[in-house]
Design a protein around this motif. Sequence first.
Motif, short mmCIF file in Angstrom:
data_model
loop_
_atom_site.label_atom_id
_atom_site.label_comp_id
_atom_site.label_asym_id
_atom_site.label_seq_id
_atom_site.Cartn_x
_atom_site.Cartn_y
_atom_site.Cartn_z
N MET A 1 151.18 19.35 54.30
CA MET A 1 151.61 18.08 53.71
C MET A 1 150.60 17.64 52.65
O MET A 1 149.40 17.60 52.90
N LYS A 2 151.08 17.34 51.45
CA LYS A 2 150.22 16.96 50.34
C LYS A 2 150.15 15.45 50.22
O LYS A 2 151.17 14.77 49.99
N PHE A 3 148.95 14.89 50.38
CA PHE A 3 148.76 13.45 50.27
C PHE A 3 148.53 13.07 48.80
O PHE A 3 148.00 13.85 48.01
N SER A 4 148.92 11.84 48.46
CA SER A 4 148.65 11.35 47.12
C SER A 4 147.15 11.14 46.94
O SER A 4 146.38 11.12 47.91
N HIS A 5 146.74 10.99 45.67
CA HIS A 5 145.31 10.85 45.37
C HIS A 5 144.73 9.62 46.08
O HIS A 5 143.64 9.68 46.66
N THR A 6 145.44 8.51 46.03
CA THR A 6 144.96 7.28 46.66
C THR A 6 144.86 7.45 48.17
O THR A 6 143.87 7.02 48.80
N ASN A 7 145.87 8.06 48.76
CA ASN A 7 145.85 8.28 50.22
C ASN A 7 144.69 9.18 50.63
O ASN A 7 144.08 8.99 51.69
N GLN A 8 144.40 10.19 49.79
CA GLN A 8 143.27 11.07 50.11
C GLN A 8 141.96 10.29 50.15
O GLN A 8 141.12 10.53 51.03
N ILE A 9 141.80 9.36 49.21
CA ILE A 9 140.57 8.56 49.19
C ILE A 9 140.46 7.70 50.45
O ILE A 9 139.40 7.65 51.10
N PHE A 10 141.58 7.03 50.83
CA PHE A 10 141.56 6.19 52.03
C PHE A 10 141.29 7.02 53.28
O PHE A 10 140.53 6.61 54.18
N ILE A 11 141.90 8.20 53.36
CA ILE A 11 141.69 9.05 54.53
C ILE A 11 140.24 9.53 54.59
O ILE A 11 139.61 9.53 55.66
N ALA A 12 139.70 9.94 53.43
CA ALA A 12 138.30 10.41 53.38
C ALA A 12 137.35 9.31 53.83
O ALA A 12 136.43 9.54 54.63
N VAL A 13 137.57 8.08 53.33
CA VAL A 13 136.73 6.95 53.71
C VAL A 13 136.85 6.69 55.22
O VAL A 13 135.85 6.46 55.92
N LEU B 1 134.32 19.54 55.48
CA LEU B 1 135.69 19.67 55.95
C LEU B 1 136.66 18.92 55.04
O LEU B 1 137.76 19.40 54.75
N ILE B 2 136.25 17.74 54.56
CA ILE B 2 137.10 16.98 53.63
C ILE B 2 137.31 17.78 52.35
O ILE B 2 138.42 17.81 51.79
N ALA B 3 136.26 18.47 51.89
CA ALA B 3 136.36 19.25 50.66
C ALA B 3 137.31 20.43 50.79
O ALA B 3 137.84 20.93 49.79
N MET B 4 137.56 20.87 52.03
CA MET B 4 138.46 21.99 52.25
C MET B 4 139.92 21.60 52.07
O MET B 4 140.78 22.48 51.89
N PHE B 5 140.22 20.30 52.08
CA PHE B 5 141.62 19.87 52.04
C PHE B 5 141.94 18.91 50.90
O PHE B 5 143.10 18.85 50.46
N PHE B 6 140.95 18.17 50.40
CA PHE B 6 141.23 17.13 49.43
C PHE B 6 140.69 17.49 48.05
O PHE B 6 139.95 18.47 47.87
N ASP B 7 141.04 16.67 47.06
CA ASP B 7 140.65 16.91 45.67
C ASP B 7 139.22 16.45 45.40
O ASP B 7 138.53 15.94 46.29
N VAL B 8 138.80 16.58 44.13
CA VAL B 8 137.40 16.34 43.77
C VAL B 8 136.98 14.89 44.00
O VAL B 8 135.94 14.62 44.60
N VAL B 9 137.80 13.92 43.52
CA VAL B 9 137.40 12.51 43.61
C VAL B 9 137.22 12.06 45.06
O VAL B 9 136.20 11.43 45.39
N PRO B 10 138.16 12.33 45.98
CA PRO B 10 137.92 11.96 47.38
C PRO B 10 136.67 12.61 47.96
O PRO B 10 135.97 11.99 48.78
N VAL B 11 136.36 13.82 47.53
CA VAL B 11 135.15 14.50 48.02
C VAL B 11 133.90 13.79 47.52
O VAL B 11 132.93 13.57 48.26
#
Length: 353
Positions: free
Chosen positions: A1-13, A45-55
Amino acid sequence: MKFSHTNQIFIAVGVVFFTAILCFFSTHFMGYRAIALVLLMVTSLIAMFFDVVPVLVAATLSALIWNFWFIPPRFTFHITYSEDLLLFLLYFFIALVNGLLTVKIRQAEAKARDKEEKELTIGLYNTLLNSLSHELRTPIATILGTVDTLKDEDKILSLEQKAELFHGIETASLRLNQQVENLLNMSRLESGNLKLSLDWVDMTEWGHQLINKFSLDAQHRKIALEVVNDLPLFLLDVGIMDQIAGNLLRNALQYTANPVPIFLRIGLENEQLEIKISDEGPGFPKDLIPLVFDKFYRLPHTIPGGTGLGLSIVKGYVEASGGTIKLRNLDPGCEFIIRIPAKTSYVNYLKNE
């Protein structure tokens, strides 16, 4: 499942905060240094699934939380001990590099179009990961061990012993910095964002300054400088020239034994700047010479250390300057020959304009 950029940031935080809360209640059992490793693992682990900005967000946030919640004095961004400040800076640096590197490797793997390309990507990933794990773990362990020794109030250390320990920290930090510089330099070359900053360079003076920089690393090894008389000034990027020659000298020092001499020769050949760096070491297997400038390539049975990026960066910088680099074996030893076309000036007039 591909999360949106904003959702990735919230999940990472959220993941970083959740992990930090769990560690907060385990501080007395784990200690704040062990918590840094937990947060670093979560960032990886976050870097394995999310994009650069959330990382980037996760790495920065984890560093700030570790500082505020765990490093004494707690609940403040003030750091009392210089050793803890050093650890905090190293953590922040490593978290960013580790996260970005993981994202880059994941993106490269995603772009592979067939099975052969995917196998190559995975091979490079394993090579780089294995090299980096050693190159980062060794100096970090040195720094942590030295800091613990310095902070142990039961140990009475002489000024000489303290100086030796601080020298160990400095050496380990420089080793970390060199690995990070190699990764950043390779990124600049591959992105095409490298821009030359040209200035007139006196190559005789440059050669002496370069050897002086390596006087400590040489540890009484002989680095002989030979410069052709009456050389003109060359219009070059001196920072790039430092990187080119510095990587080659560093390799020669690392892979040849004391007291094998190293030679740096600077001259003019067919209106081109010519730099030769040679040694009297074991040389290279003839059939492997075409491979030595490939990324991540290391000769079989070489001593541990390095990520196999040094010679690739050298070639990239030479070609970015419009030049060529060749490697040949001598009897004994080997020699790198660099030729770079550049404008020259004999003070009163310019050539090649």
